[in-house]
Design an enzyme around this catalytic site. Sequence first.
Site, mmCIF file in Angstrom:
data_model
loop_
_atom_site.group_PDB
_atom_site.id
_atom_site.type_symbol
_atom_site.label_atom_id
_atom_site.label_comp_id
_atom_site.label_asym_id
_atom_site.label_seq_id
_atom_site.Cartn_x
_atom_site.Cartn_y
_atom_site.Cartn_z
ATOM 1 N N GLU A 37 41.659 51.308 32.803
ATOM 2 C CA GLU A 37 41.053 50.585 33.912
ATOM 3 C C GLU A 37 39.551 50.841 33.900
ATOM 4 O OE1 GLU A 37 39.693 48.587 36.717
ATOM 5 O OE2 GLU A 37 41.869 48.388 36.499
ATOM 6 N N MET A 124 43.249 43.950 41.705
ATOM 7 C CA MET A 124 43.392 43.168 42.936
ATOM 8 C C MET A 124 44.647 43.554 43.702
ATOM 9 S SD MET A 124 40.803 41.332 43.556
ATOM 10 C CE MET A 124 41.572 40.498 44.939
ATOM 11 N N THR A 129 46.043 39.975 49.726
ATOM 12 C CA THR A 129 46.485 39.722 51.103
ATOM 13 C C THR A 129 47.990 39.778 51.257
ATOM 14 O OG1 THR A 129 46.400 37.346 50.676
ATOM 15 C CG2 THR A 129 44.450 38.362 51.651
ATOM 16 N N HIS A 429 42.516 32.665 42.802
ATOM 17 C CA HIS A 429 43.750 32.336 42.089
ATOM 18 C C HIS A 429 43.454 31.613 40.776
ATOM 19 C CE1 HIS A 429 45.987 32.304 46.245
ATOM 20 N NE2 HIS A 429 45.675 33.510 45.823
ATOM 21 N N ASN A 463 47.208 35.542 36.273
ATOM 22 C CA ASN A 463 47.188 34.137 36.676
ATOM 23 C C ASN A 463 46.854 33.210 35.516
ATOM 24 O OD1 ASN A 463 47.585 35.069 39.274
ATOM 25 N ND2 ASN A 463 45.506 34.687 39.969
ATOM 26 N N THR A 475 51.059 35.397 43.070
ATOM 27 C CA THR A 475 51.400 36.771 42.689
ATOM 28 C C THR A 475 52.864 36.953 42.272
ATOM 29 O OG1 THR A 475 49.634 37.587 44.118
ATOM 30 C CG2 THR A 475 51.239 39.201 43.336
#
Length: 501
Positions: A37, A124, A129, A429, A463, A475
């Site tokens: 990462e 993310m 959300t 997205h 995505n 997701t």
Amino acid sequence: MITRSADVVIVGSGPTGSTYARIIRRDWPEARILMVEAGPKATARTGQHFDTLSDAERTAARLMAQGPRRGETYAPITREEWEARKAGKHDHSLQRRPGLFFANTDTPDEKAFAGFAAASVGGMGVQWTSGCPHPSKSERISFIDPDEMEAALQLADSLLGANKHPFPGDKGSEEMRARLGAVFNPGRPEDRKVQPMPLAYTVTEDGVITHGTDHILGEMVDEPEDMFRILPDTACRRVLHEDGRATGVELVSMNSGETWQVEAGTVVVAADSLHGPQLLYGSGIRPEALGRNINDHFLINRFLVTDIEGPLTSMSWIPRTDDAAFPFSVTIHGNDPALFPFPEKIEGTLVGMGLFVAADPRPENRIVFDEDTPDWKGLPSFSIHAPINEVDAERIENGKALAEKIAHTLGAPVDGFATTRVPTGSSLHYQGTLRMGEVDDGTSVCDRFSRVWGFENLHVAGNGVIPTVTATNPTPFIVALASIGAAKIAAERRTVARATV
């Protein structure tokens, strides 16, 4: 300790990278897995969602996740920007999103594709959300068996911890859905009727726990490092390859600048829809479709007031249907005017609406790489060419009209607030840049197992692999596709490992 070899190297620690790790571990218990990462570990618990932190901890975590702008506090929204947003004009503050960085080298204005990204352990997956809707049948992939896809989506729900009705007994939201259902439900199949938005939540007496990638990884976060290790502050500069086989990766410490190579039996690039193509391009892996077909759900916002009594805790969802008449996915939820950046007098219960508009993938819409200008990780920087065409513009106007219809179904639009379309890319997205295909004909990057064409052991995730026209939060879809690819890796690699023992 520098890791020099691994059975599987996963580049990226977000939801799909974590899914690859979890499913490979499930099906191949002996696998040595290394995850890298580029950003730091921003939370005490690996993959913990930022929303589970205190306000001060969340602010600190966001500052750490901003990649090349790590530690930089963005200027708050100004009154002028707020008034522009209310009027439906461009609000420059939308290009300053705490916890994210603007990865696109174009000037961040209303004409640029908003190429945001995050860089911390969990990607993310620690800031999303948490919406977990399933794609409609037309949004799914025709060359993947429907039963296989449905099983993968159910597995995705389990990995994400999707709660299909997180707030039962929310009478206000139930009344809202009844009003919406009277207008939109006739003729819809059961799974496309107005319903609560599934959320990756655990609801407790003390409040809501939003699930991060810690939920996907499960017990793996406590495994010995020789079996599973996450290297934070470590960028992948190059996928090493020879004769159609990935042989390893070249890594660099973002702290010391030290570089080294890791041998790998399999490499998974799960570095989001912008940085995944960037890494392949920088590695000399450049299929014709790489970075092309970039598209994002156009996002329309609307505030309204209703006489339905709040608080409206639950989020309501009007799903996309499989016919051309409703290429939208709509989420509607209660809002608190106290959260506005400047005081606004609101009469009635405030409701916010986000309406996603489907966008067609077009090969000419693409990421353009610049090898002469390296980015903060030393990889080719990029800009994004994705203008809106006439079809897009017509769908957007239809979406705005739908938003007004929904507002009047539930109450009335808020005076002084326009129906607005935020800059392209703001939904985060981005899709199509690593698109999946049925055959290797130059129009796709990978096969149904997310394996890059021409390679036997290089997979991509995120995505970017979605090849279809969608309007639904992606997701669960991409986690499902990652689970299919991960199971394929485990089945093939474990069989080989057993045969050589």
